[in-house]
Scaffold this motif. Structure first.
Motif, PDB file in Angstrom:
ATOM      1  N   HIS A  33       0.765  -1.215   0.024  1.00 51.30           N
ATOM      2  CA  HIS A  33       0.046   0.055   0.137  1.00 51.30           C
ATOM      3  C   HIS A  33       0.832   1.328  -0.128  1.00 51.30           C
ATOM      4  N   LYS A  41      -1.388   1.533  -5.106  1.00 49.32           N
ATOM      5  CA  LYS A  41      -1.040   0.087  -4.523  1.00 49.32           C
ATOM      6  C   LYS A  41      -0.333  -0.827  -5.752  1.00 49.32           C
ATOM      7  N   GLU A  74      -6.507  -1.839  -3.764  1.00 43.87           N
ATOM      8  CA  GLU A  74      -6.699  -3.257  -3.666  1.00 43.87           C
ATOM      9  C   GLU A  74      -7.738  -3.591  -3.879  1.00 43.87           C
TER      10      GLU A  74
END
Length: 167
Positions: A33, A41, A74
């Motif tokens: 992250h 990401k 994500e």
């Protein structure tokens, strides 16, 4: 954005051809992250396996990145595209049906990733990454007790059991 290199896919194919006879094809995947000022990401899906190195008398782990991604989040779409694109390229370029041969996956436990990877590799047993399990333990069990639980997890991680740490 998804990307790979022909060399990486070729390396995955070579590794798989050596491991396929032992039915030991596993994948590991994760997203890191906030890798830059835009908080993007960075994700990867890789072939992973272990072998005993007789020359050094120790177990070795080999991890070969198959496909990588840069995404805003994500989420399910990022994971689905990553797994599907890796599968497509391995089948088209090397004739390897990843859906049929992958027997284990190791992820961090993110629900978006777990669901999409399970759909992409229906024959695989799903496992959680030990480091992510220990991070959750430290988060919820502070102090010495949490530390002791993490030490125990390190120890039992190397005791064979089909039941341990399955999602």
């Amino acid at each position: 954005v998804l990307f790979t290199a022909d060399h990486l896919l070729q390396s995955c194919a070579c590794f798989i051809s050596k491991a396929a006879a032992e039915d030991q094809i596993a994948l590991v995947g994760d997203f890191t992250h906030d890798v830059c000022i835009d908080r993007l990401k960075e994700g990867s899906i890789s072939v992973v396996g272990t072998h005993f190195d007789e020359h050094h008398c120790q177990w070795q782990t080999t991890t070969i990145p198959g496909f990588l991604a840069v995404a805003d989040e994500e989420d399910k779409d990022a994971w689905r595209h990553l797994a599907e694109t890796f599968n497509k390229h391995m089948l088209e370029k090397h004739g390897i049906d990843m859906q049929a041969i992958v027997n284990a996956t190791f992820l961090d436990g993110n629900p978006a990733g777990c669901g999409q990877v399970a759909a992409a590799y229906p024959n695989a047993d799903a496992h959680r990454c030990l480091q992510h399990i220990k991070a959750e333990v430290r988060k919820h069990i502070p102090g010495g007790v949490g530390h002791q639980v993490c030490l125990w997890l390190d120890m039992v991680a190397f005791v064979y059991s089909d039941a341990l740490f399955h999602v």
